[in-house]
Design an enzyme around this catalytic site. Structure first.
Site, PDB file in Angstrom:
ATOM      1  CG  ASN A 100       0.750   5.222 -12.404  1.00 46.64           C
ATOM      2  OD1 ASN A 100       0.196   5.981 -13.189  1.00 46.64           O
ATOM      3  ND2 ASN A 100       0.247   4.029 -12.092  1.00 46.64           N
ATOM      4  CG  ASP A 111      -1.898   1.117   1.294  1.00 46.07           C
ATOM      5  OD1 ASP A 111      -1.674   2.154   0.634  1.00 46.07           O
ATOM      6  OD2 ASP A 111      -2.911   0.978   2.012  1.00 46.07           O
ATOM      7  CB  VAL A 112       1.501   3.969  -2.465  1.00 47.12           C
ATOM      8  CG1 VAL A 112       1.898   3.100  -3.637  1.00 47.12           C
ATOM      9  CG2 VAL A 112       0.078   4.506  -2.607  1.00 47.12           C
ATOM     10  CE  LYS A 160      -3.382  12.633 -10.095  1.00 43.83           C
ATOM     11  NZ  LYS A 160      -2.179  11.770  -9.978  1.00 43.83           N
ATOM     12  CE1 TYR A 204      -6.903  11.746 -10.460  1.00 47.86           C
ATOM     13  CE2 TYR A 204      -7.424  13.497 -12.007  1.00 47.86           C
ATOM     14  CZ  TYR A 204      -6.726  12.351 -11.686  1.00 47.86           C
ATOM     15  OH  TYR A 204      -5.853  11.812 -12.603  1.00 47.86           O
TER      16      TYR A 204
END
Length: 244
Positions: A81, A54-55, A153, A149
């Site tokens: 990513n 899990d990042v 970003k 989102y």
């Protein structure tokens, strides 16, 4: 053999990019939560290593980096990513918990991976490497109902610029690829949502996800003295220029 670690490698842009690098002869570390998908891909390539994690878990990611560098000898590239879109809608309809989840994956997760990559690239010999962050067209212009989102970003653009600046003294380059409407599970889900709201809706123009993957490979293959700082790759007719 050049080495790359790819997060979010089990599907979408991450999977397509992993396959592109594997076929180009790179040693590829495959990071994602879905162990089965990673092991299936790694089973087809001698130069692939499944590294489920899990990042958002710093300890798990530290073990991933230690294991991969132990096998590869060094880390040449990180493709940062892994990400998620989250719920769509106006901000007053978005639960705070959903916002926290998107920020946790898209910012915290990318910070953790970049931090570990930077540390490895700084201390390895020869020193240096390259970090490629997956941004989005939403890092510049939002699509409707994308507050979680889009916020995340925009933060990644700041991360990219900071890493580029701080990495100069250590031979660490950082670039960002902003991808618009590559055919992935995420975009298919956005199309599904649009059709649920309006069965007559016109679906978004698409490009093949392989075109995005080849763009990441191009960025990774630049010589140490050159860097693609920002690259935009998008479906030609999508309403990006002028949208807002």
């Amino acid at each position: 053999m050049k080495s790359i670690l790819i997060t979010g490698a089990s599907s979408g842009i991450g999977r397509a990019t992993a396959l592109e690098f594997l076929n180009a002869g790179w040693r590829v570390g495959l990071v994602a939560r879905r162990t089965g998908r990673l092991e299936e891909m790694a089973g087809d390539y001698a130069n692939a290593e499944a590294l489920p994690a899990d990042v958002t878990d710093p300890a798990a990611m530290e073990r991933v980096f230690e294991r991969f560098v132990g096998m590869a000898g060094r880390l040449d590239v990180l493709f940062n990513n892994a990400g998620m879109f989250g719920p769509a809608g106006p901000i007053d309809e978005i639960p705070v918990e959903a916002f926290d989840e998107v920020i946790g994956v898209n910012i915290r997760g990318m910070f953790i991976a970049a931090r570990l990559a930077f540390a490895q690239m700084r201390r390895q010999q020869p020193q240096g490497g390259r970090i490629i962050n997956n941004g989005s067209l939403s890092a510049h212009n939002p699509r409707p109902g994308s507050v979680c989102y889009t916020s995340s970003k925009h933060a990644i653009t700041g991360l990219t610029r900071s890493l580029s600046l701080d990495g100069r003294d250590f031979g660490i380059a950082c670039g960002q690829i902003d991808i618009g409407n590559a055919r992935t599970e995420l975009v298919d889900d956005l199309n599904r949502r649009a059709l649920e709201q309006n069965p007559e809706a016109e679906l978004m123009p698409m490009m093949d996800v392989g075109d995005a993957a080849r763009s990441v490979l191009h960025m990774a293959q630049m010589p140490p003295e050159a860097n693609v700082q920002f690259m935009t790759v998008m479906a030609t007719t999508m309403p990006y220029i002028g949208r807002g």
